[in-house]
Design a protein around this motif. Structure first.
Motif, PDB file in Angstrom:
ATOM      1  N   VAL B 125       0.835  -1.200   0.000  1.00  0.00           N
ATOM      2  CA  VAL B 125       0.000   0.000   0.000  1.00  0.00           C
ATOM      3  C   VAL B 125       0.877   1.261   0.000  1.00  0.00           C
ATOM      4  O   VAL B 125       0.628   2.201  -0.748  1.00  0.00           O
ATOM      5  CB  VAL B 125      -0.998  -0.018   1.179  1.00  0.00           C
ATOM      6  CG1 VAL B 125      -1.779   1.289   1.255  1.00  0.00           C
ATOM      7  CG2 VAL B 125      -1.969  -1.186   1.016  1.00  0.00           C
TER       8      VAL B 125
ATOM      9  N   CYS C  99      -5.123  -4.800   5.008  1.00  0.00           N
ATOM     10  CA  CYS C  99      -4.194  -3.685   4.799  1.00  0.00           C
ATOM     11  C   CYS C  99      -4.932  -2.407   4.420  1.00  0.00           C
ATOM     12  O   CYS C  99      -4.378  -1.316   4.530  1.00  0.00           O
ATOM     13  CB  CYS C  99      -3.154  -4.030   3.739  1.00  0.00           C
ATOM     14  SG  CYS C  99      -3.787  -4.081   2.049  1.00  0.00           S
ATOM     15  N   GLY C 101      -5.743  -1.366   1.476  1.00  0.00           N
ATOM     16  CA  GLY C 101      -5.330  -0.827   0.180  1.00  0.00           C
ATOM     17  C   GLY C 101      -6.488  -0.653  -0.789  1.00  0.00           C
ATOM     18  O   GLY C 101      -6.604   0.378  -1.451  1.00  0.00           O
TER      19      GLY C 101
END
Lengths: 119, 313, 317
Positions: B125, C99, C101
């Motif tokens: 990310v 995460c 993302g």
């Protein structure tokens, strides 16, 4: 239509590889032209996880509408199904024979995963 | 990383020979004697292929003294690495990281950003969102695995780098390699030393196996952990049997475990007496079977006979 | 002071040490059982459980009306937990590491995160002893988020709250039971009972400690796994000491190794059948065999002494 077949070889004389997710190559056969191309799937051989899912995605991107392989786990099956791809499992032997049987209509699509896979 | 694996899906085709029976020895609780029992099985079985899936703390090689024939590196995912010279200290990486992996040294105008490789989950990310594209995302090598020769047959084993992730995937690699050898050699049996616990590497060790043998000890902890490991085997539909090690340590507790197994309909395949010779054999670098005709060796032979009968039927 | 109790090899006596150290301490301590795959410390303590929370991972949920099938979510996901075909994305929540993302990258805000429970956190007390443990659900693979939740509970509420706001990763949702927040007292010592091994769950448990006690057995297996554990604590740059359990069995390999590596041997628990028997019944050694209390109390005092010196040295720097 295009048909994807899992294989460790490079042409239609090779055998169908029973593995799906971590298979080396995908042979994409075009039933109209009789031509085929080989997609290298080795990037997924060492995939951290989700090899079946990623290979399913490659099959979908190849434009194939059917897949001929040995075994297919649940995650891969779900991905293929969502992409509208017919999944035919339990196939062994030469690719050319499998494609002939497929074109004759003697290979039947599976209703679900045939092996326990991830969870 | 803590997730899977490629169990049954990627097994070598049974078409090339009968599929071997795969026995996985697990325990839930560590230190119940799993590895000593697998070492003894290796000596008792003829022509079996062996796999050590306790890749975190593999000990089977201490009994088998393997001679490596093949050595492979193991790659598991990617790790983020900041190129310090290109970093403009936007702080974006720190903001987006969910794993507290971004460290800031000397905060202020000259702050230095760094990714802690141990904490990095490899999600990428920060790599995606860095406004300067100053973060690389190389593949990380996190262990090695080996195919070795031992006096009892081929052994596939591994070593996960210390503080590394993804032991589940390494376990899967070890099992696949062992299975391939078993099929090629037409071995009927594959014996796997599994890891402790019930998480990622254990799941990777048992999915698609033929038989789980859960080794426990007659203690309250042993009973508690056995319960969870049997639930796990049940969850994945793997037939399980139990072996009570050091059975005479607490006969009352042993009886309770027997009763719990009976209730679950899980057979108790063996009862091994406490025997100091097991440690002596370990010090000598041998399995208890090779070490001598001691009480534990006797009990493990009986256990082995029970398992063999099970497979014959 | 936070002390982690670890070992490469399982079954060497981590829980035994953690429990007895906690019970032999002269004042209030906090014991966090971070072996969430097989938590056992509670069996020896008879703790009164006062609260329980679910621990989960935030996983994506797609609002199909907003989704334009652009595929950005599938591109960023390293775990194949979200796959974008020509159509709407397909989700595999069990592969998700949380995460965030996909949610962050989605241009139309079509993804929101929902909590997928993977385990639970329980806490309670026994006298002055504050206790918490985590329990990973059977069939779940990812222990670290549950370990993080247990450790988060052990921190003072203020910093826990701040952390939560920043990192939704270890969100905990209160389940119906319990009487609210973890206790606000801050004991002088936090003991962490770590899982066996040397990979991610152990790192998660040990990280942030001031000292690591490595429990081993004087056998070849014990020594081999001790080496790995030492490698691990050195990689994390943490000071450590060794406790030899079942002292008297095996060989002197561990002893020689510690001498060569200059690792202090802080305690020896003899191979005593009475100890093994107390353990088998789920009894703490210091309670079943009071003559052992002194050696655990001495270890506790040594750790406190070490901490005092470390702090003095630090202040002088």
């Amino acid at each position: 239509m295009k048909v994807a077949v899992t294989t460790a070889g490079n042409d239609a004389n090779a055998d169908v590889d029973p593995r799906f997710g971590r298979v080396k190559n995908l042979l994409i056969f075009d039933t109209e032209t009789g031509e085929h191309e080989i997609l290298d799937n080795s990037a997924n051989l060492g995939a951290t996880q989700g090899a079946g899912i990623q290979t399913a995605k490659r099959v979908a991107e190849s434009g194939a509408e059917a897949l001929i392989t040995g075994h297919c786990g649940p995650n891969a099956f779900r991905t293929l199904e969502a992409a509208g791809i017919q999944v035919i499992t339990g196939v062994e032997g030469r690719i050319s024979d499998a494609l002939t049987r497929f074109q004759e209509g003697s290979l039947k699509p599976a209703n679900g995963a045939d092996v326990q896979g991830h969870w | 990383m803590h997730t899977p694996h490629t169990p049954a899906t990627d097994r070598t085709s049974p078409a090339k020979g009968a599929s071997p029976i795969e026995l996985v020895v697990i325990s839930g609780k560590g230190g119940t004697g799993k590895t000593s029992i697998v070492g003894a099985f290796a000596a008792l079985a003829s022509g079996a292929v062996l796999a050590d899936c306790d890749v975190d703390a593999a000990d089977l090689h201490l009994l088998l003294q393997p001679e490596p024939l093949r050595r492979e590196t193991f790659r598991a995912g990617h790790r983020a690495v900041i190129r310090t010279e290109d970093c403009r200290r936007s702080g974006t990486c720190k903001e987006v990281c969910r794993f507290d992996a971004v460290q800031v040294h000397d905060p202020g105008p000259n702050a230095r950003y760094e990714i802690d490789p141990v904490a990095c989950e490899g999600c990428g990310v920060c790599v995606h969102f860095c406004p300067e594209q100053a973060i690389d995302f190389p593949e990380s090598i996190s262990g090695e695995w080996f195919v070795s020769r031992t006096r009892h047959g081929p052994l596939v084993h591994a070593r996960l780098g210390v503080a590394e992730e993804n032991s589940g995937k390494l376990v899967t690699l070890v099992r696949q390699a062992a299975r391939k050898i078993a099929v090629e050699q037409e071995s009927r049996l594959l014996i796997t030393d599994g890891p402790p616990g019930i998480g990622c590497p254990v799941i990777a060790s048992i999915t698609g196996a033929s038989q789980v043998l859960a080794v426990t000890e007659p203690t309250l902890s042993g009973q508690h952990d056995l319960e969870r490991v049997l639930q796990l085997a049940g969850h994945f539909g793997i037939p399980a049997m139990v072996c009570i090690n050091k059975v005479d340590l607490n006969p009352e507790m042993a009886a309770k475990i027997e009763a719990a197994c009976a209730e679950r309909d899980v057979p108790v395949a063996g009862r091994i007496r406490y025997d100091p010779a097991v440690t002596e054999a370990q010090v000598a670098g041998r399995s208890i079977i090779e070490y001598g005709d001691t009480p534990a060796a006797h009990d493990i032979r009986a256990l082995w006979a029970t398992l063999s009968r099970e497979w014959a039927s | 002071m936070q002390v982690a109790i670890a070992s490469g090899k399982g079954g060497t006596g981590k829980t035994t040490l953690a429990v007895n150290l906690a019970l032999a301490a002269p004042g209030p301590v906090r014991l966090l059982d971070c072996d969430v795959e097989e938590p056992n410390a509670h069996l020896f303590l008879g703790v009164r459980i006062e609260g329980r929370e679910l621990v989960g991972i935030p996983v994506p949920e797609v609002n199909e009306e907003r989704c334009t099938a652009c595929g950005a979510c599938g591109e960023i996901c390293q775990y194949s937990a979200i796959v974008a075909l020509k159509t709407k994305p397909i989700l595999f929540p069990q592969l998700c590491h949380g995460c965030g993302g996909c949610q962050r990258v989605c241009p139309t805000g079509a993804i929101r995160e929902v909590l997928r429970p993977i385990g639970e956190l329980e806490w309670g007390r026994r006298g002055e002893l504050l206790f918490a443990h985590g329990r990973l659900n059977v069939g779940e693979a990812m222990a670290p988020p549950v370990i993080r939740a247990v450790k988060r509970w052990g921190r003072p509420p203020a910093s826990a709250g701040a952390g939560l706001a920043k990192t939704p990763f270890i969100q905990v949702q209160p389940a119906a039971t319990g009487d609210g927040d973890p206790p606000a007292e801050s004991p002088a010592m936090t003991l962490i009972d770590a899982p066996p091994g040397t990979s991610c769950p152990v790192i998660e448990a040990v990280r942030g400690s001031d000292f690591v006690l490595l429990v081993t057995e004087p056998t070849p297996f014990g020594l081999h796994d001790l080496r790995l554990a030492v490698e691990l604590v050195r990689r994390l740059d943490l000071p450590c000491g060794v406790v030899i359990n079942r002292d008297g069995i095996g060989d002197d390999g561990v002893e020689q190794y510690c001498l060569a590596e200059e690792i202090p041997i802080l305690q020896r628990i003899p191979d005593d059948r009475r100890v093994a028997h107390a353990y088998s019944r789920g009894e703490a050694i210091v309670e079943a065999l009071p003559e052992y209390r002194e050696q655990f109390a001495a270890l506790y005092a040594a750790l406190k002494e070490y901490d005092r010196h470390a702090h003095t040295a630090h202040t002088r720097d």
